[in-house]
Scaffold this motif. Structure first.
Motif, mmCIF file in Angstrom:
data_model
loop_
_atom_site.group_PDB
_atom_site.id
_atom_site.type_symbol
_atom_site.label_atom_id
_atom_site.label_comp_id
_atom_site.label_asym_id
_atom_site.label_seq_id
_atom_site.Cartn_x
_atom_site.Cartn_y
_atom_site.Cartn_z
ATOM 1 N N THR A 17 0.830 -1.204 0.000
ATOM 2 C CA THR A 17 0.000 0.000 0.000
ATOM 3 C C THR A 17 0.863 1.252 0.000
ATOM 4 N N ARG A 18 1.925 1.233 0.788
ATOM 5 C CA ARG A 18 2.827 2.392 0.853
ATOM 6 C C ARG A 18 3.471 2.652 -0.501
ATOM 7 N N ALA A 19 3.955 1.587 -1.148
ATOM 8 C CA ALA A 19 4.600 1.750 -2.447
ATOM 9 C C ALA A 19 3.586 2.225 -3.488
ATOM 10 N N TYR A 20 2.413 1.599 -3.489
ATOM 11 C CA TYR A 20 1.365 1.955 -4.454
ATOM 12 C C TYR A 20 0.973 3.424 -4.310
ATOM 13 N N THR A 21 0.745 3.862 -3.081
ATOM 14 C CA THR A 21 0.320 5.240 -2.834
ATOM 15 C C THR A 21 1.401 6.232 -3.242
ATOM 16 N N THR A 22 2.643 5.927 -2.915
ATOM 17 C CA THR A 22 3.750 6.825 -3.248
ATOM 18 C C THR A 22 3.893 7.002 -4.755
ATOM 19 N N ILE A 23 3.865 5.893 -5.490
ATOM 20 C CA ILE A 23 4.043 5.949 -6.946
ATOM 21 C C ILE A 23 2.850 6.626 -7.609
ATOM 22 N N LEU A 43 12.219 3.951 -6.607
ATOM 23 C CA LEU A 43 10.878 3.928 -6.017
ATOM 24 C C LEU A 43 10.895 3.275 -4.644
ATOM 25 N N MET A 46 12.205 5.880 -2.276
ATOM 26 C CA MET A 46 11.169 6.889 -2.036
ATOM 27 C C MET A 46 10.102 6.378 -1.075
ATOM 28 N N SER A 47 9.719 5.125 -1.247
ATOM 29 C CA SER A 47 8.609 4.562 -0.481
ATOM 30 C C SER A 47 9.026 4.035 0.874
ATOM 31 N N VAL A 54 7.288 -2.810 -4.437
ATOM 32 C CA VAL A 54 7.320 -1.840 -5.531
ATOM 33 C C VAL A 54 6.940 -2.526 -6.832
ATOM 34 N N ALA A 57 3.281 -3.130 -6.811
ATOM 35 C CA ALA A 57 2.556 -1.862 -6.983
ATOM 36 C C ALA A 57 2.561 -1.436 -8.445
#
Length: 234
Positions: A17-23, A43, A46-47, A54, A57
């Motif tokens: 979820t964190r990776a998906y939201t960040t990207i 990525l 970043m996440s 990642v 995501a």
């Protein structure tokens, strides 16, 4: 960057979820522009997660049409040709006009008041231009159109519209509006509320159709699709 211990031991869905939201946020807000390569290591840094979530995501974003996965080359932010955009907006104009026509017959008084409030809040943001006002207008615009679709009384039609409306295109459209175009968009929202209050399906459909076509012209005018700088507050 080495992920911290708490990140590594977090449940997989939390990391995903964190990776998906960040990207996704980076794409919608223009940090990543159409055609940009999305490097997993960057990525992940970043996440604050490993590369595995990642990768997942990116696959999820590819199913949403925001990312293109090219074998042997990697992941890239999706881009559209002029023909793609023309086709997308042609379908949107048909669907959104039909939704508006049906909604004019079904919107409850509470819905009308909510739409009136959303239109007023967008107008205030467009006039005052506080920091991040385009992002906030985009969110309110989404709420405005979602409420109309939810009240149209035709779940199949509303579902087709949801599949067709691409939030990233909506976001980029607002970033391309000049002052007069933004003012016209705000005026369309206000007129739509008037048409709904009058229970005039033909009027509502005509305004929504014009609204979508105006957005199409604003977006396809710039072939590069690179987000311009956000207008500065006066």
């Amino acid at each position: 960057m080495t992920p911290s211990t708490d990140i590594e031991t977090a449940p997989p869905e939390t990391a995903l979820t964190r990776a998906y939201t960040t990207i996704r946020t980076g794409i919608l807000h223009g940090r990543f522009t159409p055609g940009d390569r999305l490097r997993e290591e960057h990525l992940a840094e970043m996440s604050g997660v490993s590369r595995t979530p990642v990768r997942e995501a990116l696959r999820r974003l590819a199913t949403e049409g925001l990312v293109e996965l090219t074998p042997g080359l990697g992941a890239f932010v999706s881009s559209w040709s002029i023909a793609d955009l023309e086709n997308i907006f042609a379908v949107r104009a048909l669907l959104e006009a039909a939704v508006a026509e049906q909604a004019a017959r079904h919107l409850a008084p509470a819905d009308l008041d909510a739409l009136d409030d959303l239109a007023a809040r967008m107008e205030d943001l467009a006039a005052g231009r506080p920091a991040g006002f385009l992002d906030r207008i985009t969110g309110l615009n989404h709420d405005f159109h979602t409420r109309i679709a939810a009240a149209c009384g035709n779940d199949r039609l509303a579902g087709l519209l949801t599949q067709t409306v691409d939030l990233i295109l909506v976001h980029r459209t607002f970033r391309r509006y000049h002052d007069r175009q933004l003012a016209r968009s705000m005026a369309h929202h206000r007129e739509l509320v008037d048409a709904f209050r009058a229970r005039d399906a033909d009027w509502a459909g005509a305004v929504m159709r014009a609204h979508v076509h105006a957005a199409r012209h604003a977006l396809v005018a710039d072939l590069s699709l690179s987000p311009p700088a956000e207008p500065k507050a006066p």
